[in-house]
Design a protein around this motif. Structure first.
Motif, PDB file in Angstrom:
ATOM      1  N   GLU A  27       0.832  -1.204   0.000  1.00 39.93           N
ATOM      2  CA  GLU A  27       0.000   0.000   0.000  1.00 39.93           C
ATOM      3  C   GLU A  27       0.868   1.257   0.000  1.00 39.93           C
ATOM      4  N   GLU A  28       1.920   1.241   0.806  1.00 41.06           N
ATOM      5  CA  GLU A  28       2.795   2.410   0.889  1.00 41.06           C
ATOM      6  C   GLU A  28       3.542   2.637  -0.422  1.00 41.06           C
ATOM      7  N   PHE A  29       4.006   1.553  -1.039  1.00 38.26           N
ATOM      8  CA  PHE A  29       4.661   1.688  -2.343  1.00 38.26           C
ATOM      9  C   PHE A  29       3.706   2.301  -3.354  1.00 38.26           C
ATOM     10  N   ALA A  31       0.966   4.083  -2.838  1.00 43.67           N
ATOM     11  CA  ALA A  31       0.636   5.466  -2.484  1.00 43.67           C
ATOM     12  C   ALA A  31       1.772   6.417  -2.826  1.00 43.67           C
ATOM     13  N   ASP A  32       3.015   5.956  -2.647  1.00 44.84           N
ATOM     14  CA  ASP A  32       4.178   6.788  -2.977  1.00 44.84           C
ATOM     15  C   ASP A  32       4.210   7.167  -4.448  1.00 44.84           C
ATOM     16  N   HIS A  33       3.523   6.344  -5.260  1.00 44.61           N
ATOM     17  CA  HIS A  33       3.522   6.585  -6.706  1.00 44.61           C
ATOM     18  C   HIS A  33       2.132   6.935  -7.234  1.00 44.61           C
ATOM     19  N   GLU A  77      12.192  -3.937  -4.343  1.00 46.52           N
ATOM     20  CA  GLU A  77      11.596  -2.817  -3.610  1.00 46.52           C
ATOM     21  C   GLU A  77      10.780  -3.295  -2.414  1.00 46.52           C
ATOM     22  N   ARG A  81      11.492  -3.047   1.756  1.00 41.89           N
ATOM     23  CA  ARG A  81      10.537  -2.421   2.674  1.00 41.89           C
ATOM     24  C   ARG A  81      10.160  -3.384   3.811  1.00 41.89           C
TER      25      ARG A  81
END
Length: 231
Positions: A27-29, A31-33, A77, A81
């Protein structure tokens, strides 16, 4: 007399409450993009090996077109994480370590984890379970990840136990389907955040809500129920 000779544990969601961390990392990956990783997306990857979940992420997020990322890149990636999260806090599932050690007092115990080799090896070392499990097979060790039976059949071969004489402990739909395909007894132990559908639960021989409920009688009941199904 028991016919069960081995208990094989999954890792993510069973020994450690890491499915939440896997979801957070993805989710964070995303959202970062500027993208979204959904609950359905996450469920599709649970129990899968690196080859499979990285392909699913590339396809579901259209990473080649959007970011020029292939399976190898997204695997690096996400694994980075996850390892960072593990080094901050390794969330052992309550009762899990005791369950493995209890099982080892009567049966051969082994690990069949779809997790990448370096992450699974890290967990084994930190928890000390590398000294308890007789054998391990990780997702990167087999060509086909869960729900294919390869990972369970591989680890059973290492410890010299036939599938009909083994019981597996799993939390995910892919994992339970893998045990079913391997012909093993099944203890379903889903976490509260990832409930199983009735079609998956129907494949299990016994079900527990928490690993604190694990005992040797549960293993025997799973084995007996599995034998009854096979008749």
């Amino acid at each position: 007399m028991t016919t069960i000779q081995a208990v094989v544990f999954d890792m993510d969601g069973i020994l450690i409450d890491s499915e939440v961390l896997w979801r957070q990392a993805r989710e964070e990956f995303a959202a970062d993009h500027g993208m979204t990783w959904s609950a359905e997306d996450q469920e599709s990857t649970m129990g899968c090996n690196t080859r499979m979940w990285s392909r699913l992420m590339v396809e579901r997020l259209d990473l080649r077109a959007r970011l020029g990322m292939d399976e190898a890149a997204i695997a690096r990636e996400i694994k980075a994480r996850l390892l960072a999260k593990y080094e901050v806090h390794l969330p052992e599932r309550e009762g899990a370590m005791a369950a493995v050690r209890l099982a080892a007092t009567r049966y051969k115990v082994a690990l069949a984890s779809g997790s990448p080799n370096e992450l699974a090896a890290h967990v084994m070392k930190v928890t000390g379970l590398d000294k308890v499990f007789l054998a391990t097979t990780y997702g990167d060790d087999v060509a086909h990840g869960k729900p294919a039976p390869d990972i369970y059949l591989d680890v059973l071969q290492k410890i010299g136990v036939k599938p009909e004489h083994a019981v597996g402990v799993e939390d995910s739909g892919n994992g339970i389907r893998s045990l079913h395909a391997a012909g093993m007894g099944i203890i379903a132990a889903p976490g509260p955040e990832f409930p199983l559908g009735p079609d998956v639960l129907a494949l299990a021989d016994v079900r527990i809500a928490e690993l604190t409920a694990f005992d040797l009688d549960l293993v025997e009941r799973a084995g007996a129920a599995h034998r009854a199904r096979m008749r």
